[in-house]
Design an enzyme around this catalytic site. Structure first.
Site, PDB file in Angstrom:
ATOM      1  N   LYS A  76       0.226  -1.410  -0.127  1.00 46.36           N
ATOM      2  CA  LYS A  76       0.225   0.320  -0.309  1.00 46.36           C
ATOM      3  C   LYS A  76       0.209   1.312  -0.126  1.00 46.36           C
ATOM      4  O   LYS A  76       2.230   0.985   0.527  1.00 46.36           O
ATOM      5  CB  LYS A  76      -0.558  -0.307   1.315  1.00 46.36           C
ATOM      6  CG  LYS A  76      -1.522   1.260   1.141  1.00 46.36           C
ATOM      7  CD  LYS A  76      -3.141   0.996   2.664  1.00 46.36           C
ATOM      8  CE  LYS A  76      -3.811   1.964   2.560  1.00 46.36           C
ATOM      9  NZ  LYS A  76      -4.951   1.401   3.698  1.00 46.36           N
ATOM     10  N   SER A 151     -10.052   1.857   2.941  1.00 48.96           N
ATOM     11  CA  SER A 151      -8.940   2.604   2.162  1.00 48.96           C
ATOM     12  C   SER A 151      -7.566   1.608   0.710  1.00 48.96           C
ATOM     13  O   SER A 151      -7.735   2.391   0.052  1.00 48.96           O
ATOM     14  CB  SER A 151      -8.595   3.449   2.281  1.00 48.96           C
ATOM     15  OG  SER A 151      -7.488   2.974   3.537  1.00 48.96           O
ATOM     16  N   SER A 175     -10.178  -1.082   6.991  1.00 46.04           N
ATOM     17  CA  SER A 175      -8.936  -0.683   5.791  1.00 46.04           C
ATOM     18  C   SER A 175      -9.009  -1.811   5.335  1.00 46.04           C
ATOM     19  O   SER A 175      -8.799  -1.244   3.164  1.00 46.04           O
ATOM     20  CB  SER A 175      -8.661   0.359   6.077  1.00 46.04           C
ATOM     21  OG  SER A 175      -9.017   1.746   5.773  1.00 46.04           O
TER      22      SER A 175
END
Ligand code: GLN
Length: 476
Positions: A76, A151, A175
Site C-alpha cells: 500500500k 481504504s 481498511s
C-alpha cells in the site's frame, strides 16, 4: 500462470519447474495488462526482475531459501520503502520518496519476498471506497461500475485480480477487512501492536495496524509470522511471543467451538442477502460441530460515533507535519511563510482529509475536549470491557464484514455519514484492539462478493485463522 496459493508456487520454484524470473515476469505482465484499472501507483518492473534474478542465483547456488522465497507482494502507498515513491494517494506528498524501509518491509525482504509495486488507496487511508484517492478510483474486479472498498482498495483489487499473491494494507477502522470482503479475498487485521508500525504513515496511531490481504488464510498466516513481533523502533509493538500460526491453525477443532453471534451485528435493516449469506456460512460451522451462541454487545453505532471523534483527533495532530516545508508539495504562489503553510495544505489535501483535520481540531479544542474526546475515550473503554467479557464465554465473535455488498462508484461520495457506516461492523475490533479477519462467504444475486467477519481475543490470530480457513473451505 495460476497458483493455488504460496505452497503451490514455492514447490514449483523449488522443483525448478519455474524460475523466479518467469513467475515475476508473468505477474508484471498481468499488472501491465490491468493498467487502466488504476490499481497500482507505481510498478517496480526493474527492481522486481533484478530481485528475481538474484533469487534464481540463490537457488542455483543451493543456498537456504527464505520463508517467502519468490512471493510477489504489493505494498500500500502508505508504507515506507527506501528509494520508492511514498504518496498516500495524496497530492501533498507528490514527488516524495521514502528514505528508509518500514520494519515490515525489512522483514519481508529478509525472507526473500519480491515487491512488485505500490497500490492505490484512499488519501491517507481515510475512506471506505478508494474514491478519496488523488489518483482516482479503482474499479471492483467483480463489477467495474462498483468500488473495491477502502481504504486498501488497490491492495484488495491487486490480490483479487492475481496481480500479487499477497498485499500489505493498513487497517485503522476496517481498511483491510472491508475491501477484502468486497473483493472476495481474506483480509487480516492483527491485534494492535502485533506488527510494528515503524514506517507506516500515521493516520490514527492508537488504531493503525498493518494488515494482510491474501487469497487464503495459510498465506496470510505465513506473512504474519514473518512480519509480526517486537520492534525497538515502535514502542507500541508487543513483546508477546509470535506463534507458529500455521501449526496453531492446524490444531483448531470446530467440535464444541463457541461462536458468538451478537444481535448488534444483525440489525433489522441489514441487507437481506448479506445477512442470509453470513448466516448460511455460520450454519456450516454449526453443522461441523460448532455451537452458535446469541450474545449481547453494545450497538455498533456507538463505536462509529466514538471512532470518528478519536481518529479525527489523532489525524489532526498526525497530519500537522505536512506543511509544504518538509515533504512533497509546496504551493508555488505564497508571499510569506504562513501563507505558504496555508496554501500548501489547502491545495495539497483532498476534501475528506480536510474535513477530518477540521473535525479533529474541533473535538480537541478547549471548550469541547470533555464533551467529545473524553466521552469518546469512555465509550472506547466500555467497548473494551464488553468485548473482553463476551470472549470469556465464546471463542470467536462472528457477523458480516460490511452491512451491504460493494456499492457503485460515486454513490456515496456526497454523503460522508453514509460512507462512514460502511465500517459499522469492522470499527468495534479496532476500538478494542482485538484481531479480526474477513473471509469470503459467497456471492449475492448480482454476483457481488460478501464476507464474514470474525473477531477473537488478543493475540489469538492463529486460532482465528484456523476457524476462518475451515469456514472458507465450506463456502467454496
Ligand atoms: N473507512 C474508515 C475510515 O475512513 C477506516 C479507514 C481505515 O481503516 N484506514 O476511517
Amino acid at each position: 500462470m495460476q497458483f493455488r496459493g504460496y505452497e503451490d508456487l514455492r514447490s514449483r520454484l523449488v522443483s525448478r519447474e519455474l524460475t523466479c524470473q518467469q513467475v515475476i515476469e508473468a505477474f508484471l505482465q498481468r499488472i501491465d495488462a490491468h493498467r487502466e484499472d488504476n490499481i497500482f501507483t507505481a510498478v517496480f518492473h526493474d527492481a522486481a526482475m533484478l530481485r528475481a534474478r538474484e533469487l534464481d542465483a540463490k537457488i542455483e547456488r543451493g543456498e537456504a531459501l527464505g520463508k517467502l522465497f519468490g512471493m510477489p507482494i504489493a505494498i500500500k502507498d502508505n508504507i515506507s520503502m527506501a528509494g520508492a515513491p511514498l504518496g498516500c494517494a495524496s497530492k501533498i506528498l507528490s514527488g516524495y520518496e521514502s528514505v528508509y524501509d518500514a520494519t515490515a518491509i525489512m522483514r519481508l525482504s529478509a525472507e526473500d519476498a519480491v515487491f512488485v509495486g505500490r497500490t492505490n488507496m484512499d488519501e491517507f487511508a481515510m475512506g471506505s471506497s478508494n474514491e478519496n484517492s488523488a489518483l482516482g478510483p479503482v474499479p471492483n474486479p467483480y463489477d467495474k461500475s462498483r468500488v473495491p472498498g477502502g481504504s486498501s482498495g488497490g491492495s484488495a483489487a491487486a490480490v483479487a485480480s492475481d496481480l500479487a499473491m499477497v498485499a500489505l494494507g493498513s487497517d485503522t477502522g476496517g481498511s483491510v477487512r472491508q475491501p477484502a470482503g468486497f473483493c472476495n479475498i481474506v483480509g487480516l487485521k492483527p491485534t494492535y501492536g502485533r506488527i510494528s508500525r515503524y514506517g507506516l504513515v500515521a493516520f490514527a496511531s492508537s488504531f493503525d495496524q498493518i494488515g494482510i490481504l491474501a487469497g487464503n488464510c495459510d498465506d496470510a498466516a505465513l506473512v504474519l509470522e514473518v512480519i509480526a513481533g517486537k520492534d525497538d523502533r515502535d514502542a507500541t509493538s508487543s513483546r508477546h511471543a509470535v506463534d507458529d500460526y500455521r501449526a496453531v491453525m492446524g490444531e483448531v477443532s470446530l467440535k464444541g467451538l463457541r461462536v458468538g453471534v451478537p444481535s448488534a451485528f444483525f440489525p433489522e435493516d441489514l441487507n437481506a442477502e448479506v445477512s442470509g449469506l453470513v448466516m448460511a456460512g455460520l450454519k456450516k460451522l454449526e453443522a461441523a460441530g460448532a455451537e452458535l451462541v446469541e450474545i449481547e454487545l453494545p450497538e455498533s453505532d456507538f463505536a462509529i460515533a466514538a471512532y470518528y471523534i478519536l481518529v479525527t483527533a489523532e489525524a489532526s495532530s498526525n497530519l500537522a507535519r505536512f506543511d509544504g516545508a518538509r515533504y512533497g508539495y509546496r504551493s508555488p504562489a505564497s508571499e510569506d511563510l504562513s501563507k505558504m503553510y496555508v496554501n500548501s495544505r489547502t491545495e495539497g489535501f483532498g476534501e475528506e482529509v480536510k474535513r477530518r483535520i477540521m473535525l479533529g481540531t474541533y473535538v480537541l479544542s478547549a471548550g469541547y475536549y470533555d464533551t467529545y474526546y473524553k466521552k469518546a475515550q469512555q465509550v472506547r473503554r466500555v467497548f473494551q470491557d464488553r468485548y473482553r467479557e463476551a470472549l470469556e464465554n465464546v471463542d470467536v465473535i462472528a457477523g458480516p464484514t460490511s452491512p451491504f455488498p460493494p456499492f457503485g462508484i460515486g454513490d456515496k461520495m456526497d454523503n460522508p455519514l453514509e460512507m462512514y457506516l460502511a465500517d459499522v461492523f469492522t470499527v468495534p475490533a479496532s476500538i478494542v484492539g482485538m484481531p479480526a479477519v474477513s473471509v469470503p462467504v459467497g456471492f449475492d444475486s448480482l454476483g457481488l462478493p460478501v464476507g464474514v467477519h470474525l473477531i477473537c481475543n488478543f493475540f489469538e490470530e492463529g486460532k482465528m485463522l484456523g476457524i476462518a480457513r475451515q469456514l472458507q473451505s465450506f463456502c467454496q
